[in-house]
Enzyme design. Structure first.
Site, mmCIF file in Angstrom:
data_model
loop_
_atom_site.group_PDB
_atom_site.id
_atom_site.type_symbol
_atom_site.label_atom_id
_atom_site.label_comp_id
_atom_site.label_asym_id
_atom_site.label_seq_id
_atom_site.Cartn_x
_atom_site.Cartn_y
_atom_site.Cartn_z
ATOM 1 N N GLU A 188 0.842 -1.217 0.000
ATOM 2 C CA GLU A 188 0.000 0.000 0.000
ATOM 3 C C GLU A 188 0.868 1.254 0.000
ATOM 4 O O GLU A 188 0.554 2.232 -0.693
ATOM 5 C CB GLU A 188 -0.926 0.007 1.213
ATOM 6 C CG GLU A 188 -1.959 -1.103 1.202
ATOM 7 C CD GLU A 188 -2.778 -1.152 -0.086
ATOM 8 O OE1 GLU A 188 -3.190 -2.250 -0.469
ATOM 9 O OE2 GLU A 188 -2.988 -0.097 -0.719
ATOM 10 N N HIS B 77 -12.790 -7.583 -5.141
ATOM 11 C CA HIS B 77 -12.613 -6.803 -6.366
ATOM 12 C C HIS B 77 -13.768 -6.979 -7.324
ATOM 13 O O HIS B 77 -14.047 -6.090 -8.132
ATOM 14 C CB HIS B 77 -11.297 -7.205 -7.030
ATOM 15 C CG HIS B 77 -10.109 -6.947 -6.160
ATOM 16 N ND1 HIS B 77 -9.878 -7.683 -5.017
ATOM 17 C CD2 HIS B 77 -9.133 -6.044 -6.217
ATOM 18 C CE1 HIS B 77 -8.797 -7.224 -4.423
ATOM 19 N NE2 HIS B 77 -8.310 -6.234 -5.125
#
Ligand SMILES: C=C(C[SeH])C(=O)N1CCC[C@H]1C(=O)O
Ligand SMILES: [Zn+2]
Length: 586
Positions: free
Chosen positions: A340, A469
């Site tokens: 991230e 997702h």
């Protein structure tokens, strides 16, 4: 173009703030606000688009200006009439909210029914060795998070395809593929898989053997797919949690750092500060104060509903960049923290580009940056420097164990990363109809990944939406590309850092650590600062001297493991590959 850039910065900032508020605190008010602001911004963008398209930009000489106009000519979902855009936004919000709010009851205590996917289901799959508990948890999660979204997914496919057509594409599949700026992208992706498949089949066969030894051959067959619930991950996308009891040389020291992280009182904040330190060691940017002030680095304990799936956010004002992550102190989250922060570093490196260029060179680049850093961090050499791993031998057996642990993440992921959008390309193109949604998903899971569900599935199930997702309309081929290209980046940066020499066993690619290498950092910075201002293969050529995607670097990295697995599977006579009639499904 400069005034449009200013207007778009404000519009995207407004929309991103509304999305952040909704995803980090799912309330009716925040959902209504997100819808209202999304529709307002869509109308604004339609106005900007009409004026922008009034210029004869296709005849311009300046390639850079033409590229910006070309990107602005794609209005996206804002091209939809307001009523259809509202239906699309609501379909996605409903799927996201279903996923975020989904809870199941505990296998051992059926009165405890507040288990979410993070951290509860994730922890069960990391630690349980009870096939019945794993099967129950797998079935309950897929029912709670997947089946419930079937209707919304059909609506989402229809509305998103309408948007694709209004942008000049036959379906969303071609729209997503256009991000890779090559007419033969699908062939390239298929070629990459042909390069990797032999290596995957070897690790698949080895793991199936050890799962059969542990759970018995009435649960794990000798020649069939592996039951998905035994692989340590609710989606069976990486298998790191079976490493402990399947590794090649079990008497060698354990290299999982979860215990050390806990023993050394790592907090989520300390994990992020550690990741920041690596980027600063490369002379790249530290995190702005606003990042530490606004990010959510662990799950709030106020009982709110929120989307926990880790994500990094650019607020398009050049100052506000955040991470949302429900961090727990594990080896896996240590990697995700670097992943991230790689996104945030990319945002920082291109923050002075025009807004239209503030994206990865292609979506795979954005997913690769943090993982490249994590490849260095994961080396025993680096972990020892950090005091997270005991000193130990650097012999062949330790090296094979280390490559095996990395392979359970990187090699294993590739068929999953590839098939998720192979599946959605078929859905968007209509070759997979709503009547076949679940069946075609499992056909791909079995044919590409050699994995099967723990119990027969029907069309009353909708297992794809049990994956974040798919519920959240996030394109996934980006991760497949990332897992290939991160080894190309790693190989090039390790050359520059002088920590890798082909053919020298003392300078293995898998033991390379670019920490504190200014040369590596400079090259990585040059990749990121361009954003999407040039085609990705031009950026790749100008920075690491390669112009195409290739699985060779990954094969080089894992070569010692591939040779060991091949000889081991030969020694044990393990069947390579899988056939369906051998499957254990009754
Ligand atoms: C960490 C993220 C946020 Se961009 C993620 O979704 N990843 C990273 C690896 C693949 C994929 C997944 O979890 O499915
Ligand atoms: Zn990511």
């Amino acid at each position: 173009m400069r005034s449009l850039d200013e207007l778009m910065s404000k519009a995207k900032n407004k929309k991103t703030i509304a999305s952040w508020s909704y995803e980090t605190n799912i309330t009716t008010y925040n959902e209504e606000q997100l819808l209202k602001i999304s529709l307002e911004v869509a109308e604004e963008e339609k106005e900007y688009w009409k004026e922008t398209m009034s210029y004869l930009w296709r005849e311009y000489e300046d390639n850079d200006l033409k590229r910006m106009f070309q990107k602005y000519s794609e209005l996206g979902t804002s091209a939809l009439p307001e009523d259809l855009n509202e239906r699309l936004i609501m379909a996605i919000n409903n799927m996201q909210s279903t996923y975020a709010k989904a809870t199941i009851c505990d296998y051992k205590d059926r009165t405890k029914c507040d288990l979410h996917v993070e951290p509860d289901v994730t922890d069960i799959f990391a630690n349980s060795k009870d096939p019945e508990e794993l099967k129950y948890t797998w079935l309950e999660w897929h029912k709670a998070a997947g089946a419930a979204s079937n209707g919304n997914f059909t609506e989402y496919v229809q509305m998103n395809n309408e948007a694709a057509k209004l942008n000049g594409y036959d379906s969303v599949a071609e729209w997503w593929l256009s991000e890779y700026e090559a007419p033969d992208s699908e062939d390239q992706f298929a070629y990459l898989w042909s390069q990797i498949k032999p290596l995957y089949q070897q690790i698949h066969a080895y793991v199936r053997r050890h799962l059969r030894l542990k759970y018995g051959d009435n649960i794990v067959s000798a020649k069939g797919p592996i039951p998905a619930h035994l692989l340590g991950n609710i989606w069976a996308q990486t298998w790191g949690n079976v490493e402990k009891f399947t590794r090649p040389f079990p008497d060698k020291a354990d290299i999982d750092i979860t215990a050390a992280l806990i023993a050394q009182n790592y907090t989520p904040l300390k994990m992020f500060k550690t990741a920041e330190d690596f980027f600063k060691s490369l002379n790249l940017s530290g995190m702005p104060d606003l990042f530490w002030e606004k990010s959510i680095l662990e799950k709030p304990n106020d009982g709110r509903d929120m989307v926990c799936h880790a994500s990094a956010w650019d607020f398009y004002d050049g100052e506000d960049f955040r991470i949302r992550q429900c961090t727990t102190i594990t080896d896996a989250f240590f990697k995700t923290t670097h992943h991230e922060m790689g996104h945030i570093q990319y945002y920082l490196q291109y923050k002075d580009q025009p807004v239209i260029y503030r994206a990865g060179a292609n979506p795979g680049f954005h997913e690769a940056v943090g993982d490249v850093i994590a490849l260095s961090v994961a080396t025993p050499k680096h972990l020892r420097k950090m005091g997270l791993l005991e000193d130990g031998p650097e012999d062949m057996e330790s090296n094979i164990n280390q490559l095996y642990k990395m392979g359970l993440d990187k090699i294993v992921f590739l068929p999953f990363g590839y098939l998720l959008d192979l599946y959605r390309y078929g859905v968007f193109r209509g070759t997979t109809t709503p009547q076949d949604y679940n069946c075609h998903f499992w056909q791909l899971r079995e044919s590409l990944q050699g994995v099967e569900p723990p119990a027969p599935r029907t069309e009353a199930d909708f297992d794809p939406a049990a994956k974040y997702h798919i519920a959240a309309d996030v394109e996934y081929m980006r991760y497949y590309i990332s897992y290939i290209i991160q080894f190309q980046f790693h190989q090039a940066l390790c050359h520059l850092a002088g920590d890798y020499t082909p053919g020298d066993d003392n300078k293995l690619l898998s033991n390379c650590d670019i920490y504190k290498s200014g040369a590596a950092g400079e090259a990585l910075g040059r990749i990121m600062e361009k954003g999407s201002s040039q085609p990705w293969n031009q950026i790749l050529q100008d920075t690491i001297g390669e112009s195409r995607l290739s699985g060779e670097a990954l094969r080089d990295y894992f070569r010692p493991l591939e040779e060991w697995l091949s000889s081991e599977n030969l020694r044990t006579g393990e069947y390579i590959g899988w056939s369906y009639d051998e499957s254990t499904l009754t």
